[in-house]
Design a protein around this motif. Sequence first.
Motif, PDB file in Angstrom:
ATOM      1  N   UNK A  95     -35.209  -3.260  25.901  1.00 40.89           N
ATOM      2  CA  UNK A  95     -35.607  -4.046  27.774  1.00 40.89           C
ATOM      3  C   UNK A  95     -34.578  -4.950  28.472  1.00 40.89           C
ATOM      4  N   UNK A  96     -34.183  -5.850  27.340  1.00 36.55           N
ATOM      5  CA  UNK A  96     -32.927  -6.781  28.112  1.00 36.55           C
ATOM      6  C   UNK A  96     -31.829  -5.999  28.310  1.00 36.55           C
TER       7      UNK A  96
ATOM      8  N   UNK B 218     -30.752 -21.431  22.964  1.00 36.03           N
ATOM      9  CA  UNK B 218     -30.723 -20.887  24.469  1.00 36.03           C
ATOM     10  C   UNK B 218     -29.094 -20.481  23.623  1.00 36.03           C
ATOM     11  N   UNK B 219     -28.643 -21.012  22.705  1.00 40.51           N
ATOM     12  CA  UNK B 219     -26.948 -20.665  22.955  1.00 40.51           C
ATOM     13  C   UNK B 219     -26.325 -19.220  22.198  1.00 40.51           C
ATOM     14  N   UNK B 220     -27.628 -19.239  21.262  1.00 42.25           N
ATOM     15  CA  UNK B 220     -27.466 -18.069  20.916  1.00 42.25           C
ATOM     16  C   UNK B 220     -28.180 -17.247  21.701  1.00 42.25           C
ATOM     17  N   UNK B 221     -29.353 -16.908  22.374  1.00 45.18           N
ATOM     18  CA  UNK B 221     -29.508 -16.322  23.524  1.00 45.18           C
ATOM     19  C   UNK B 221     -28.052 -16.034  24.471  1.00 45.18           C
ATOM     20  N   UNK B 222     -27.592 -16.795  24.695  1.00 48.01           N
ATOM     21  CA  UNK B 222     -26.734 -16.616  25.325  1.00 48.01           C
ATOM     22  C   UNK B 222     -25.231 -15.650  24.921  1.00 48.01           C
TER      23      UNK B 222
ATOM     24  N   UNK C 222     -24.571 -11.844  26.152  1.00 51.02           N
ATOM     25  CA  UNK C 222     -22.547 -11.232  26.373  1.00 51.02           C
ATOM     26  C   UNK C 222     -22.827 -10.197  25.411  1.00 51.02           C
ATOM     27  N   UNK C 223     -22.753 -10.076  24.173  1.00 50.16           N
ATOM     28  CA  UNK C 223     -22.986  -9.477  23.841  1.00 50.16           C
ATOM     29  C   UNK C 223     -23.264  -8.097  23.947  1.00 50.16           C
ATOM     30  N   UNK C 224     -24.403  -8.131  24.070  1.00 47.00           N
ATOM     31  CA  UNK C 224     -25.176  -6.846  24.871  1.00 47.00           C
ATOM     32  C   UNK C 224     -24.610  -5.914  25.923  1.00 47.00           C
ATOM     33  N   UNK C 225     -24.450  -7.017  26.793  1.00 42.99           N
ATOM     34  CA  UNK C 225     -23.897  -6.596  28.053  1.00 42.99           C
ATOM     35  C   UNK C 225     -22.221  -5.312  27.322  1.00 42.99           C
TER      36      UNK C 225
ATOM     37  N   UNK D  62     -11.773  -5.915  21.249  1.00 37.50           N
ATOM     38  CA  UNK D  62     -11.328  -7.041  21.989  1.00 37.50           C
ATOM     39  C   UNK D  62     -12.636  -8.088  22.054  1.00 37.50           C
ATOM     40  N   UNK D  63     -13.028  -7.942  22.940  1.00 38.64           N
ATOM     41  CA  UNK D  63     -13.374  -9.057  23.823  1.00 38.64           C
ATOM     42  C   UNK D  63     -15.048  -9.602  22.876  1.00 38.64           C
ATOM     43  N   UNK D  64     -16.276  -8.126  22.059  1.00 37.18           N
ATOM     44  CA  UNK D  64     -16.298  -8.382  21.075  1.00 37.18           C
ATOM     45  C   UNK D  64     -16.419  -9.346  20.010  1.00 37.18           C
ATOM     46  N   UNK D  65     -15.086  -9.418  19.684  1.00 37.94           N
ATOM     47  CA  UNK D  65     -14.228  -9.609  18.608  1.00 37.94           C
ATOM     48  C   UNK D  65     -13.859 -11.465  19.130  1.00 37.94           C
ATOM     49  N   UNK D  66     -13.529 -11.625  20.021  1.00 43.22           N
ATOM     50  CA  UNK D  66     -13.281 -12.323  20.529  1.00 43.22           C
ATOM     51  C   UNK D  66     -14.767 -13.251  20.890  1.00 43.22           C
TER      52      UNK D  66
END
Length: 187
Positions: free
Chosen positions: A17-18, A100-104, A108-111, A172-176
């Motif tokens: 859904x997200x 909220x920080x975990x949600x952010x 980003x991880x989902x994107x 790389x973005x996922x690792x960072x």
Amino acid sequence: MLYQIISLLLEVVVGIFGGACLLRLYMQLLRIPMSARSGNPLGRFVFALTDWIVLPLRRVLPSLGALDTASLVAAFVLQLAKFALLWLIAGAGGSLFFLPLLAVFGLLSMAISGLTVAVIVYAVLSWLPTSSVISGVMARLVEPLLTPIRRVLPSVGGIDLSPLVLLLLLQVAAIVLGGVRGGVLGA
């Protein structure tokens, strides 16, 4: 064990859904037609999955130019609800400040994961001699990200390596992101 099962189920449900909310945001940002009249089955699917949460939010959250804030907030709220439920199931230990920080970070991880899947689907469809609506939609989703890479990296022997480069950049973005998350949250 029960926590892991619930965590997996929440990850899948919120991912679907997200992810659909983020896809709706991205497709609207790129102005990809999504109505039933456009013949875009992916758009109809995204609307079916997200209307229940995006439309009520749209009444109170105006778009910022081409940015559909209701879709973005819907994806964030789903991530926040997931982490809040997991926090409660784990015994409500620790500070609520981090949710909220975990949600952010989850957003980003989902994107990144969604873009990775889109690039893989685009690459596979590009190998098949088809002119389906889905392949056209996937091209419109992925090619704006491939264009800058193609300017720098020409085809090698007639083979376009830009999807591979984009996949590497996304990894790389996922690792960072994971490193930043660990540094910020200490997890």
